[in-house]
Design an enzyme around this catalytic site. Structure first.
Site, mmCIF file in Angstrom:
data_model
loop_
_atom_site.group_PDB
_atom_site.id
_atom_site.type_symbol
_atom_site.label_atom_id
_atom_site.label_comp_id
_atom_site.label_asym_id
_atom_site.label_seq_id
_atom_site.Cartn_x
_atom_site.Cartn_y
_atom_site.Cartn_z
ATOM 1 N N GLY A 12 0.753 -1.262 -0.045
ATOM 2 C CA GLY A 12 -0.159 0.016 -0.247
ATOM 3 C C GLY A 12 0.899 1.263 0.119
ATOM 4 C CG ASP A 13 0.670 3.834 2.424
ATOM 5 O OD1 ASP A 13 -0.597 4.087 2.296
ATOM 6 O OD2 ASP A 13 1.186 3.178 3.318
ATOM 7 C CE LYS A 16 -3.335 1.668 -4.047
ATOM 8 N NZ LYS A 16 -2.332 1.690 -3.073
ATOM 9 C CG ASN A 38 -8.852 0.312 4.936
ATOM 10 O OD1 ASN A 38 -9.548 0.878 3.926
ATOM 11 N ND2 ASN A 38 -8.574 -0.791 4.872
ATOM 12 N N GLY A 40 -6.055 6.135 2.000
ATOM 13 C CA GLY A 40 -6.026 7.563 2.015
ATOM 14 C C GLY A 40 -5.301 8.084 1.030
ATOM 15 C CG HIS A 41 -4.891 9.801 -3.331
ATOM 16 N ND1 HIS A 41 -3.406 9.993 -3.453
ATOM 17 C CD2 HIS A 41 -5.367 10.569 -4.358
ATOM 18 C CE1 HIS A 41 -2.999 10.823 -4.551
ATOM 19 N NE2 HIS A 41 -4.464 10.885 -5.085
ATOM 20 C CD GLN A 225 -6.721 -0.986 1.886
ATOM 21 O OE1 GLN A 225 -7.475 -1.680 1.162
ATOM 22 N NE2 GLN A 225 -7.056 0.085 2.461
ATOM 23 N NE ARG A 306 2.578 5.658 4.195
ATOM 24 C CZ ARG A 306 2.564 6.780 3.395
ATOM 25 N NH1 ARG A 306 3.322 6.950 2.630
ATOM 26 N NH2 ARG A 306 1.060 7.415 3.376
HETATM 27 P P1 IMP Z 1 -6.994 -2.337 8.393
HETATM 28 O O1 IMP Z 1 -7.245 -2.362 6.966
HETATM 29 O O2 IMP Z 1 -7.256 -0.924 9.072
HETATM 30 O O3 IMP Z 1 -7.841 -3.388 9.044
HETATM 31 O O4 IMP Z 1 -5.471 -2.602 8.751
HETATM 32 C C1 IMP Z 1 -4.840 -3.687 8.408
HETATM 33 C C2 IMP Z 1 -3.412 -3.634 8.070
HETATM 34 O O5 IMP Z 1 -3.421 -2.593 6.711
HETATM 35 C C3 IMP Z 1 -2.682 -2.919 8.813
HETATM 36 O O6 IMP Z 1 -1.138 -3.101 8.699
HETATM 37 C C4 IMP Z 1 -2.681 -1.388 8.266
HETATM 38 O O7 IMP Z 1 -1.580 -0.520 8.654
HETATM 39 C C5 IMP Z 1 -2.628 -1.753 6.707
HETATM 40 N N1 IMP Z 1 -3.247 -0.712 5.852
HETATM 41 C C6 IMP Z 1 -4.650 -0.643 5.693
HETATM 42 N N2 IMP Z 1 -4.999 0.444 4.764
HETATM 43 C C7 IMP Z 1 -3.633 0.672 4.310
HETATM 44 C C8 IMP Z 1 -3.519 1.624 3.410
HETATM 45 O O8 IMP Z 1 -4.096 2.365 2.671
HETATM 46 N N3 IMP Z 1 -2.042 1.973 3.126
HETATM 47 C C9 IMP Z 1 -1.023 0.989 3.926
HETATM 48 N N4 IMP Z 1 -1.503 0.212 4.832
HETATM 49 C C10 IMP Z 1 -2.996 -0.048 4.915
#
Ligand code: IMP
Length: 430
Positions: A12-13, A16, A38, A40-41, A225, A306
């Site tokens: 993720g991040d 995209k 979850n 974010g952009h 993600q 991160r």
């Molecule tokens: P959740 O999606 O909030 O349940 O988190 C589960 C895992 O996915 C954790 O390690 C979060 O840090 C990671 N995660 C969720 N969304 C993102 C994202 O958009 N970017 C990076 N990591 C993410």
């Protein structure tokens, strides 16, 4: 006609949103198909920042209609906040520009409470979730206890459905985690005004996309993600609760696999991860700290730092495989300037032997050792470079080597945060 899935190739991040924003110029539709807020952009609009969590990144392209697909979990209050923020920036999002699938599941107050309570009970074994209720919302969906967007619009049915599903969730909250229960009337009352505002956006997304595809209108599917946070293909259990791979676009938007023409993977020129879990090429040292500072590697959703590390070829090869990736875009190449020699994780070893695949599960991946190759670095600032031939030779050599080892063409390079900060490249050029 090309219907492209844009998918994160790491954790993720990867940037995209920026690539989607760029490709959206040639699209008629931009669709989110999994995850929730979850993701974010950060977009910069006329010098002002707006962070989008649910609204697809194509919203700033006036000719695009954006879709929040059935596979997304939607916190209605968050969606309305985003619409208000966009309106404040002069980008009022009318219902002809945004479709909210009536079949998308809702994130409700008990999901947030359970996510946070569970994480704090796990202590140092926590996943490091974003605390946005994503996991519990997907659990309720699969457990057939969920509520969907369409349920918002019949107040009596909504109250009776919440009455059915709340006791089990409240028992978990109170008995397992010692948290206060969620009060039914509070939830129903708070959803009333939300429902009124969202109703015009709620439309049969699947039908609209089907018709669009039949007319030959290009559709862009925006993954959230990354591949290694996929609930099946990622570093389980340190994953998110949805399928993040390209195939998920079909189920999460309601289009058949034959509708997809291309899959573009997005990877950073190095690697980052936020939250817990294995990270084979992690730089848990000063250099990692330096990359974090230069690359501004802090979560757009949670602000968490991160973890940073080197580019990981076996991981990317696996991402090519599970996504059917047809090309790769490499972002944040500018961040590597001035770092000195650059390392790349070329192969994994387990018990001294080179292994072909990324091992399944977090425990085995924690144990792998990495064979690194060292590449000469470069010092020049890349942020104003717009042509492949103007990049330093060492940088071109680095990109060409990654392309060779990953095995898919790299056509697009990111050298800065702005829309204009990209370099287009002929695959195979050195
Ligand atoms: P959740 O999606 O909030 O349940 O988190 C589960 C895992 O996915 C954790 O390690 C979060 O840090 C990671 N995660 C969720 N969304 C993102 C994202 O958009 N970017 C990076 N990591 C993410």
């Amino acid at each position: 006609m090309s219907n492209i899935v844009v998918v994160g190739a790491q954790w993720g991040d990867e940037g995209k949103g920026k690539v989607v924003d760029l490709l959206a110029e040639q699209s008629k539709w931009v669709v989110r198909y999994q995850g929730g807020n979850n993701a974010g952009h950060t977009l910069v609009v006329d010098g002002r920042k707006v962070v989008l969590h649910l609204v697809p990144s194509g919203i700033l392209q006036p000719a695009c209609t954006c879709v929040i697909g059935n596979g997304v979990v939607v916190n209605p209050a968050v969606l309305l906040e985003e619409l208000d923020e966009l309106a404040a920036l002069g980008h009022s999002v009318t219902p002809d520009r945004l479709v909210l699938s009536s079949e998308a599941h809702l994130i409700l107050p008990w999901h947030l409470a359970l996510d946070r309570a569970r994480e704090s009970a796990l202590g140092d074994k926590r996943i490091g979730t974003t605390g946005k209720g994503i996991g519990p919302a997907y659990e309720d969906k699969v457990g057939r206890r969920g509520l969907r967007v369409a349920d918002l619009f019949d107040r009596d049915a909504l109250a009776s459905r919440i009455r059915e599903v709340l006791p089990e969730n409240n028992r978990r909250l109170t008995e397992w985690y010692g948290e206060p229960p969620i009060v039914l009337e509070d939830v129903v009352d708070s959803l009333g005004p939300v429902a009124d505002r969202l109703r015009p956006y709620a439309r049969p997304a699947t039908r609209l996309l089907y018709e669009a595809c039949k007319r030959g209108e290009p559709v862009l599917f925006e993954g959230a993600q990354g591949t290694f946070l996929d609930v099946d293909h990622g570093t389980y259990p340190f994953v998110t609760s949805s399928n993040t791979v390209a195939g998920s676009a079909c189920a999460g938007a309601g289009v058949g696999p034959t509708a997809i023409t291309d899959v573009i993977g997005i990877a950073k020129a190095y690697c980052t991860r936020v939250g817990s879990g294995p990270f084979p090429t992690e730089l848990d040292n000063e250099l990692g700290e330096k990359i974090r500072t230069i690359g501004q590697e802090f979560g757009a959703t949670t602000g968490r730092p991160r973890r940073c590390g080197w580019f990981d070829v076996p991981l990317l090869r696996h991402a090519v495989m599970v996504n059917g990736m047809t090309e790769l875009a490499l972002t944040k190449l500018d961040i590597l300037s001035g770092l000195g020699p650059i390392q790349v994780g070329m192969a994994y070893r387990l018990g001294g032997r080179v292994i072909e695949d990324v091992p399944a599960g977090a425990a085995a991946l924690e144990r792998v050792e990495i064979d690194y190759e060292v590449f000469p670095g470069w010092d020049a600032d890349l942020s104003r470079v717009r042509a492949w031939g103007e990049l330093p030779a060492a940088c071109r050599n680095y990109v060409a080597a990654l392309e060779h080892h990953v095995g898919v063409p790299i056509r697009l390079l990111g050298v800065g945060p702005g829309r204009e900060s990209v370099i287009r490249r002929e695959p195979g050029s050195t």
